[in-house]
Design an enzyme around this catalytic site. Sequence first.
Site, mmCIF file in Angstrom:
data_model
loop_
_atom_site.group_PDB
_atom_site.id
_atom_site.type_symbol
_atom_site.label_atom_id
_atom_site.label_comp_id
_atom_site.label_asym_id
_atom_site.label_seq_id
_atom_site.Cartn_x
_atom_site.Cartn_y
_atom_site.Cartn_z
ATOM 1 C CE LYS A 105 -3.794 -2.344 2.293
ATOM 2 N NZ LYS A 105 -4.501 -2.710 3.509
ATOM 3 C CG ASP A 162 -10.077 0.216 5.256
ATOM 4 O OD1 ASP A 162 -9.865 -0.376 4.188
ATOM 5 O OD2 ASP A 162 -9.321 0.155 6.235
ATOM 6 C CD GLN A 173 -3.881 -4.511 6.666
ATOM 7 O OE1 GLN A 173 -3.957 -3.493 5.982
ATOM 8 N NE2 GLN A 173 -4.269 -5.679 6.220
HETATM 9 N N1 GUN Z 1 -7.476 -6.564 6.345
HETATM 10 C C1 GUN Z 1 -7.852 -7.321 5.291
HETATM 11 N N2 GUN Z 1 -8.458 -6.564 4.337
HETATM 12 C C2 GUN Z 1 -8.446 -5.296 4.820
HETATM 13 C C3 GUN Z 1 -8.904 -4.064 4.283
HETATM 14 O O1 GUN Z 1 -9.474 -3.960 3.190
HETATM 15 N N3 GUN Z 1 -8.701 -2.970 5.083
HETATM 16 C C4 GUN Z 1 -8.093 -3.053 6.295
HETATM 17 N N4 GUN Z 1 -7.980 -1.921 6.999
HETATM 18 N N5 GUN Z 1 -7.659 -4.183 6.810
HETATM 19 C C5 GUN Z 1 -7.831 -5.296 6.071
#
Ligand code: GUN
Length: 297
Positions: free
Chosen positions: A55, A122, A99
Site C-alpha cells: 500500500k 476503508d 490494518q
Molecule cells: N485486512 C484485510 N483486508 C483489509 C482491508 O481492506 N482494510 C483493512 N484496513 N484491513 C484489512
Amino acid sequence: MAEAKIIDGKAFAEGLRARVGAAAAALKAQHGLVPGLATVLVGDDPASHVYVRNKNTQTVAAGMQSFHHPLPATTSQAELLALIAQLNADPAVHGILVQLPLPKQIDTDSVIAAIDPAKDVDGFHLINVGKLAAGIGGGAVPCTPMGCLMLLKDALGDLSGKSAVVVGRSNIVGKPMAHLLLGESCTVTIAHSRTKNLPEVCRQADILVAAVGRPLMIQGDWIKPGAAVIDVGINRVPGAEAGKSKLVGDVDFAAAMKVAGFITPVPGGVGPMTIACLLRSTLLAACAIHGLPAPSL
Ligand code: GUN
C-alpha cells in the site's frame, strides 16, 4: 462450450493506478494539493506487513504521500486512539487505514468509530456503512468489493436485472458487495455457512462472488453456464513441491473455467484491485475534504 474469459484484474488495476496518478498530478498542479494516506499497523503479522508495504509503495508511486505508523503488538487501545486523533487533526492526511485484524486487547469497533468518516478510506465507519446501505452517494466504499464491482462492470456492462449471489457475509467484503450489487439493480442473495443447498443457490447466479476464505470450495457444477465468477479468496495451501506453498481462491478455477463465462484468477484477479481502489478512495477523500469536484476514475 468455450472456456471462460479470464478477467485480468492485474491489468485493470494498473490502468486504475495510472488514472489515479494522473488525477493526483493534476490536483498538485492546479491546487497545490497532494493527497496523503496514513497506514497504521499494530503487531507483526507477516502477511499484514506485506499488504501494508505494498500500500505504501503504490501510494508513493501514484504521486501521493504515505505516512506509515508501525506500532508494537502490545499497543493499548488508548495509545491507538491517541494516534487516530492526531491523524484526524493532521491536514496532510486525507485517508486513514488501520490494518485489520487488530490484537485482542483492542476493540476494533471503537477504533473504527474514532476515525473521521471523511478520512475513512476503508469505508468501515458506520456513517459510510450507512450511506452505502441507504444508497446515498459520497461515502467511501470498502476497497475489495469496489474493485470487484469495477471488474464486473468492465466485463459485463450493465448489471441491472442480473441474479447475483454473494457467498460470505463479512463486513469487509460480503455485506458491502451485496449493497453495491443492489445499487446496480441486481437481484441479490447473500449466502453463508448456514445456507441450505448452497450449490443450488450458487447455480442460480448470473454473477457469483465467492468471499468465504475456504480453498477451492466452489466447484464447477455449482456454477451456472456462462456466469461471471469473482473469486475474492486468497488461501495459502501446500504446493506441489515439498515445503513450498501456493495461493488458491475459493473457487476450483480449473473446473470453473469449463463452465463460467468470465472468471477472475487467483492471483491476479481481485487482489490487485484492492490497493488500486484504496488509492482512488484516498484521492477522492482529498478532493472532498478540500471541496473540489471528484474526478471520474
Ligand atoms: N485486512 C484485510 N483486508 C483489509 C482491508 O481492506 N482494510 C483493512 N484496513 N484491513 C484489512
